[in-house]
Motif scaffolding. Structure first.
Motif, PDB file in Angstrom:
ATOM      1  N   UNK A 206       3.012  -8.500  -3.753  1.00 11.02           N
ATOM      2  CA  UNK A 206       3.867  -8.019  -4.848  1.00 11.02           C
ATOM      3  C   UNK A 206       4.224  -6.550  -4.630  1.00 11.02           C
ATOM      4  N   UNK A 207       3.242  -5.751  -4.239  1.00  9.84           N
ATOM      5  CA  UNK A 207       3.501  -4.331  -3.987  1.00  9.84           C
ATOM      6  C   UNK A 207       4.497  -4.155  -2.842  1.00  9.84           C
ATOM      7  N   UNK A 208       4.350  -4.939  -1.790  1.00  8.09           N
ATOM      8  CA  UNK A 208       5.274  -4.848  -0.652  1.00  8.09           C
ATOM      9  C   UNK A 208       6.697  -5.228  -1.070  1.00  8.09           C
TER      10      UNK A 208
ATOM     11  N   UNK B 139      13.091   0.767  -2.351  1.00  5.20           N
ATOM     12  CA  UNK B 139      13.678   1.520  -1.240  1.00  5.20           C
ATOM     13  C   UNK B 139      15.152   1.174  -1.056  1.00  5.20           C
ATOM     14  N   UNK B 140      15.494  -0.086  -1.274  1.00  3.99           N
ATOM     15  CA  UNK B 140      16.870  -0.538  -1.067  1.00  3.99           C
ATOM     16  C   UNK B 140      17.792  -0.182  -2.232  1.00  3.99           C
ATOM     17  N   UNK B 141      17.283  -0.323  -3.465  1.00  3.86           N
ATOM     18  CA  UNK B 141      18.155  -0.224  -4.640  1.00  3.86           C
ATOM     19  C   UNK B 141      17.835   0.949  -5.563  1.00  3.86           C
TER      20      UNK B 141
ATOM     21  N   UNK C 195       6.169   0.900 -13.875  1.00  2.00           N
ATOM     22  CA  UNK C 195       5.439   2.149 -13.661  1.00  2.00           C
ATOM     23  C   UNK C 195       4.037   1.868 -13.119  1.00  2.00           C
ATOM     24  N   UNK C 196       3.440   0.758 -13.556  1.00  2.00           N
ATOM     25  CA  UNK C 196       2.146   0.356 -12.994  1.00  2.00           C
ATOM     26  C   UNK C 196       2.284   0.051 -11.503  1.00  2.00           C
ATOM     27  N   UNK C 197       3.391  -0.582 -11.148  1.00  4.24           N
ATOM     28  CA  UNK C 197       3.652  -0.866  -9.736  1.00  4.24           C
ATOM     29  C   UNK C 197       3.797   0.433  -8.944  1.00  4.24           C
ATOM     30  N   UNK C 198       4.554   1.360  -9.502  1.00  7.23           N
ATOM     31  CA  UNK C 198       4.750   2.661  -8.855  1.00  7.23           C
ATOM     32  C   UNK C 198       3.409   3.357  -8.630  1.00  7.23           C
ATOM     33  N   UNK C 199       2.592   3.402  -9.678  1.00  8.10           N
ATOM     34  CA  UNK C 199       1.292   4.071  -9.570  1.00  8.10           C
ATOM     35  C   UNK C 199       0.406   3.382  -8.534  1.00  8.10           C
ATOM     36  N   UNK C 200       0.432   2.062  -8.522  1.00  5.01           N
ATOM     37  CA  UNK C 200      -0.402   1.316  -7.577  1.00  5.01           C
ATOM     38  C   UNK C 200       0.045   1.535  -6.139  1.00  5.01           C
ATOM     39  N   UNK C 201       1.352   1.649  -5.919  1.00  7.38           N
ATOM     40  CA  UNK C 201       1.859   1.927  -4.575  1.00  7.38           C
ATOM     41  C   UNK C 201       1.378   3.296  -4.087  1.00  7.38           C
ATOM     42  N   UNK C 202       1.450   4.287  -4.961  1.00  5.93           N
ATOM     43  CA  UNK C 202       1.025   5.638  -4.588  1.00  5.93           C
ATOM     44  C   UNK C 202      -0.479   5.675  -4.327  1.00  5.93           C
TER      45      UNK C 202
ATOM     46  N   UNK D  82       8.592   4.985   3.180  1.00  7.03           N
ATOM     47  CA  UNK D  82       9.174   4.494   1.919  1.00  7.03           C
ATOM     48  C   UNK D  82       8.329   4.848   0.692  1.00  7.03           C
ATOM     49  N   UNK D  83       7.007   4.711   0.800  1.00  9.61           N
ATOM     50  CA  UNK D  83       6.144   5.035  -0.340  1.00  9.61           C
ATOM     51  C   UNK D  83       6.144   6.535  -0.619  1.00  9.61           C
ATOM     52  N   UNK D  84       6.119   7.338   0.431  1.00  7.43           N
ATOM     53  CA  UNK D  84       6.119   8.793   0.257  1.00  7.43           C
ATOM     54  C   UNK D  84       7.410   9.250  -0.401  1.00  7.43           C
ATOM     55  N   UNK D  85       8.533   8.698   0.035  1.00  5.07           N
ATOM     56  CA  UNK D  85       9.822   9.068  -0.566  1.00  5.07           C
ATOM     57  C   UNK D  85       9.902   8.589  -2.014  1.00  5.07           C
ATOM     58  N   UNK D  86       9.349   7.414  -2.285  1.00  7.01           N
ATOM     59  CA  UNK D  86       9.319   6.907  -3.661  1.00  7.01           C
ATOM     60  C   UNK D  86       8.509   7.843  -4.550  1.00  7.01           C
TER      61      UNK D  86
END
Length: 221
Positions: A20-22, A29-31, A60-67, A108-112
């Motif tokens: 899911x995170x991927x 990254x695309x949109x 936002x939970x997804x964003x935090x989990x990616x970071x 991609x994660x760093x830029x996000x």
């Protein structure tokens, strides 16, 4: 506990969560973060929307989990370098290389993170910043130990305390990484390895100039 030692059900949950995170990272990254819906993420990950919400309540939970997943990668790989049985100088060289590799593998994660850090809610920013700082501080403490051991062995000159040396070394490599992030063609980070080591470990001021400055300082006292 290593993931392969976990029960099968827990391993599957970890795998599904990462899938899911991927998928979310790919769409962000695309949109762009704000142009992606939870429904689109579920579809990309090939899960029902209900399954998605079992893992993450909001984008936002997804964003935090990616970071935080990236922070864990930094922590594990840099700790592995600094905890290894190796010379102090080799550890520092490998530390610089590892940071560059992690950056290049996770752009991609760093830029996000940088794109959305300001727009995140105050609760998310507070929690995320606290956890990121804790992770970074643990790595800094390991880096401090490398400098402390190097000072004790006489490998390094005693020009500052070990923690200050660790902060300076980490910050110097970060500066080159951020230049590379902004313009990788103009500032290719892998080429900066020897530059960073030379700046940090070779005296910048020529001995003659340093001696002259010392004489001037004494005259002005």
């Amino acid at each position: 506990m290593p993931s392969n030692a976990l029960p099968r059900k827990e391993r599957e949950q970890i795998r599904h969560r990462n899938e899911i995170l991927d998928a979310a990272l790919k769409l962000f990254s695309e949109k762009g973060f704000h142009n992606v819906s939870m429904q689109e993420i579920a579809k990309e990950a090939e899960f029902a929307i209900g399954t998605l919400y079992k893992f993450f309540d909001t984008k936002e939970d997804l964003y935090k989990s990616l970071v935080l997943r990236l922070a864990e990668t930094f922590h594990e790989r840099l700790s592995s370098v600094l905890d290894a049985r190796d010379s102090e100088l080799n550890k520092l060289r490998k530390f610089i290389v590892a940071k560059g590799e992690i950056f290049s593998e996770n752009l991609p994660t760093i830029r996000l993170y940088f794109a959305e850090a300001r727009g995140a809610s105050s609760d998310t920013k507070t929690d995320l910043n606290a956890r990121l700082w804790k992770s970074r501080d643990e790595v800094l403490q390991k880096l401090t130990r490398v400098f402390r051991n190097g000072l004790r062995k006489g490998i390094f000159n005693d020009i500052a305390d070990p923690y200050s040396l660790a902060v300076a070394f980490d910050s110097l490599s970060n500066g080159f990484l951020f230049l590379w992030l902004k313009n990788p063609d103009k500032h290719p980070y892998p080429d900066k390895l020897d530059v960073i080591m030379n700046i940090f470990f070779n005296q910048l001021v020529a001995k003659k100039e340093a001696a002259l400055d010392g004489i001037k300082d004494k005259k002005n006292e």
